[in-house]
Scaffold this active site. Structure first.
Site, PDB file in Angstrom:
ATOM      1  N   ASP A 122      31.958  37.853  29.843  1.00 55.80           N
ATOM      2  CA  ASP A 122      33.350  37.595  29.471  1.00 55.80           C
ATOM      3  C   ASP A 122      33.771  36.253  30.054  1.00 55.80           C
ATOM      4  OD1 ASP A 122      34.623  38.079  32.211  1.00 55.80           O
ATOM      5  OD2 ASP A 122      33.668  40.013  31.856  1.00 55.80           O
ATOM      6  N   ASP A 144      28.228  44.080  36.899  1.00 55.80           N
ATOM      7  CA  ASP A 144      29.132  43.846  35.777  1.00 55.80           C
ATOM      8  C   ASP A 144      30.584  43.983  36.249  1.00 55.80           C
ATOM      9  OD1 ASP A 144      30.119  43.410  33.292  1.00 55.80           O
ATOM     10  OD2 ASP A 144      29.365  45.261  32.389  1.00 55.80           O
ATOM     11  N   GLU A 190      36.809  21.254  53.050  1.00 54.93           N
ATOM     12  CA  GLU A 190      35.955  21.584  51.909  1.00 54.93           C
ATOM     13  C   GLU A 190      34.495  21.268  52.213  1.00 54.93           C
ATOM     14  OE1 GLU A 190      34.524  23.152  49.040  1.00 54.93           O
ATOM     15  OE2 GLU A 190      36.683  22.990  48.655  1.00 54.93           O
ATOM     16  N   GLY A 249      29.682  43.386  30.124  1.00 57.89           N
ATOM     17  CA  GLY A 249      28.780  42.280  29.815  1.00 57.89           C
ATOM     18  C   GLY A 249      29.452  40.949  30.081  1.00 57.89           C
ATOM     19  N   SER A 282      35.468  27.177  45.179  1.00 59.36           N
ATOM     20  CA  SER A 282      34.761  26.150  45.929  1.00 59.36           C
ATOM     21  C   SER A 282      33.931  26.763  47.049  1.00 59.36           C
ATOM     22  CB  SER A 282      35.730  25.122  46.491  1.00 59.36           C
ATOM     23  OG  SER A 282      36.681  25.732  47.333  1.00 59.36           O
ATOM     24  N   ASP A 312      31.443  23.981  52.364  1.00 54.83           N
ATOM     25  CA  ASP A 312      30.281  23.902  51.476  1.00 54.83           C
ATOM     26  C   ASP A 312      28.980  23.953  52.264  1.00 54.83           C
ATOM     27  OD1 ASP A 312      32.061  23.628  49.401  1.00 54.83           O
ATOM     28  OD2 ASP A 312      31.762  21.478  49.138  1.00 54.83           O
TER      29      ASP A 312
END
Length: 614
Positions: free
Chosen positions: A345, A322, A70, A343, A278, A74
């Site tokens: 959600d 979108d 991880e 739009g 992540s 990153d």
């Protein structure tokens, strides 16, 4: 790197925005592998400085539990999107106070413009005092101009499924904190859709076998921030307001998280491909560092700025892809909650980035660098389509605009002024100069702070502009968040706030969003900006005073019995005090506000309705 290009990172790089001079802090609960980072940079020709900062003794490498994978992901993801930025890796233990100490160190150091975490858990896994501790840290970060990003989780709308196997609707923290931008997940299908590897399985077996989906839904801890109130296109109340009010929705924005189209990294000496939100979170952090380079001051609360961009339909189309297909019901036990739609959600947020539409408006050149008020000037630059152009502190009338060019009518003014572009993201770092000269160059005294028009606010939240003032947008108060009752402009008039009777505040233009210090008792009747425009006061009819941002509390009438309700409020010129006025003319002074008399108890043929300082 390649995935970032799909979201406009290559456009940012071509325009010179690579995060140069900016710093990204990454929150890690496991140590990264330095040789992997060196190999990745050599492979791709990156030269980002990457430094480890050990908190509480640092963290151990975790090669079996995935923690070091991880951390590698990153770092490599962030530096690839912002090859000019410095990366600081704050790493500490998962036990004890390590998790909070790492965040606190990032904020106390205040070295990073942007920070990102891919570590989180469902809200139910936190104690109430944990929320208080984290929230205070994140609030300080935002006040310092630090933008925070967090992964929305990889078990869809059932975030607790990752830890205890339960399937109730839940969201991930710290992504749900109002001061953090929550990053959801998509799949790079055609068209791009919400990431849900179990979408068409019809049962829970896929989730039990390790399937994943982008996190999203409604917080049960945080009410909806004011900058999100006009994005209720999903009829969120039909899902139940689990926080007791209209709740904070996540994610705010999304990016590819599907492992099948994932991110190539170097891990433990070999090439690997990873996915998940992540991976999406540090990608967004890298983009944010690039964007920050384009702005004259740090963006800070990135979510508020993104929703400000999305408030304009034309700007939305320039800033977001979108996402309208798919849902994030990973376990197929929650009736397809939540589904993507046009739009905003609760599955993809505002959509995925068109990063070139996020940069602060840049003014690179003027067709004429001198002239008189009323002259027509063509401005070349970046992201000008929906920007307001200022000559000094005075807004110009926009005749026409495209993303790279705007034609404006020069407003009145004197001497030499700076021409800047401003939108919801902030003020562009690049500007030009204009010198007034010739017929009419003296204007009519419209220097900094002078009145060039006025705004009118309707109860429905609509703003009307007159004179030379720009209209930055109107409010939309729904789900018992209205009607609108008052507005105030920023000190230099480059934006304004609108407030409803219930205390829902919406910001427009350069006005920033700040959470209220407490709940509202009564109906809000007035809002007053601080002199630096970094906070405001609200006054209710019960005499309660509520602060936000850097506004200082000097006292209120909220705990006292009033003969008549409070109807108005005004601040002192130095911002170190304020007055309240009741409907019978009674005056209440606080801070350094002097008492010069009142009309309390005096007969009127009609009630007092407001006040203004002179």
């Amino acid at each position: 790197e390649a995935i970032g290009g799909l979201y406009g990172v290559s456009t940012l790089s071509a325009d010179g925005f690579t995060g140069n001079g900016k710093t990204i802090a990454l929150y890690e609960l496991a140590a990264y592998i330095p040789s992997d980072i060196s190999s990745f940079e050599q492979l791709h020709g990156f030269t980002n400085p990457v430094d480890a900062i050990n908190v509480d003794g640092g963290a151990q490498q975790d090669l079996t539990g995935g923690g070091s994978a991880e951390a590698d992901l990153d770092i490599e993801d962030a530096l690839a999107q912002a090859p000019g930025a410095t990366v600081l890796v704050y790493q500490g233990p998962q036990s004890g106070t390590g998790p909070t100490d790492i965040f606190n160190q990032i904020v106390q150091d205040d070295r990073a413009n942007v920070f990102s975490t891919s570590w989180g858990a469902c809200e139910a896994d936190y104690a109430s005092n944990d929320f208080t501790t984290y929230h205070q840290i994140f609030e300080q970060a935002a006040s310092q101009g630090q933008a925070g990003f967090a992964a929305a989780g990889d078990t869809g709308s059932e975030d607790c499924y990752a830890t205890d196997g339960t399937t109730q609707l839940a969201v991930d923290y710290p992504g749900s904190d109002p001061y953090i931008t929550s990053v959801g997940g998509t799949s790079l299908t055609s068209p791009e859709s919400v990431w849900n590897s179990c979408l068409n399985t019809g049962n829970i077996n896929c989730a039990q076998a390790g399937g994943g989906a982008g996190g999203g839904g409604m917080s049960d801890q945080w009410p909806q921030p004011s900058w999100q109130t006009s994005f209720d296109q999903n009829s969120w109340s039909s899902y139940g307001n689990i926080c007791g009010l209209t709740c904070r929705g996540v994610p705010d924005v999304s990016a590819d998280a599907d492992p099948s189209t994932g991110y190539k990294v170097i891990y433990n000496g070999s090439e690997a491909v990873f996915g998940g939100t992540s991976a999406a979170a540090p990608l967004l952090a890298g983009i944010a560092a690039d964007v920050d380079q384009s702005c004259s001051t740090p963006v800070g609360n990135f979510s508020a700025a993104l929703y400000g961009l999305a408030a304009s339909s034309s700007n939305y189309a320039l800033a977001f892809n979108d996402v309208t297909s798919g849902n994030n019901d990973l376990t197929n036990t929650n009736s397809g909650y939540y589904s993507a739609s046009s739009g905003y959600d609760l599955a993809s947020g505002l959509g995925t980035p068109i990063a070139g539409g996020w940069v602060c408006p840049e003014v690179s050149s003027l067709s004429s660098t001198s002239g008189s008020a009323g002259a027509e000037v063509t401005i070349d630059g970046l992201n000008l389509k929906n920007a307001q152009i200022y000559f000094g502190s005075v807004p110009a009338s926009i005749i026409s605009s495209t993303p790279t060019q705007a034609v404006v009518s020069v407003p009145p003014g004197t001497s030499t002024v700076t021409v800047t572009g401003v939108d919801a993201m902030g003020t562009g770092a690049q500007s030009a100069s204009f010198t007034y000269g010739g017929s009419g160059s003296s204007g009519s005294g419209t220097g900094s702070g002078s009145t060039v028009g006025y705004w009118i606010l309707s109860g429905g939240g609509t703003v009307f502009n007159y004179g030379g003032l720009a209209n930055y947008g109107s409010g939309s108060f729904t789900y018992l968040q209205g009607p609108a009752t008052a507005m105030t402009s920023t000190f230099n008039g480059t934006g304004y706030w609108i407030v409803s009777a219930q205390g829902s505040v919406e910001s427009f233009g350069s006005a920033q969003t700040f959470p209220l210090s407490q709940g509202v008792s009564g109906s809000v009747v007035s809002i007053v900006s601080t002199t630096d425009s970094k906070g405001f006061w609200l006054a209710t009819n019960s005499g309660q005073v509520i602060t936000a941002g850097d506004a200082t509390f000097y006292g209120s009438m909220g705990a006292k019995v009033l003969n008549k309700p409070v109807v108005g409020m005004a601040g002192t010129p130095d911002g170190k005090g304020y007055w309240l006025v009741a409907s019978d003319g009674g005056i209440f002074a606080f801070g350094d506000a002097g008492f010069y008399g009142s009309r309390g108890g005096t007969y009127y043929s009609s009630n007092v309705v407001g006040m203004q300082t002179g």
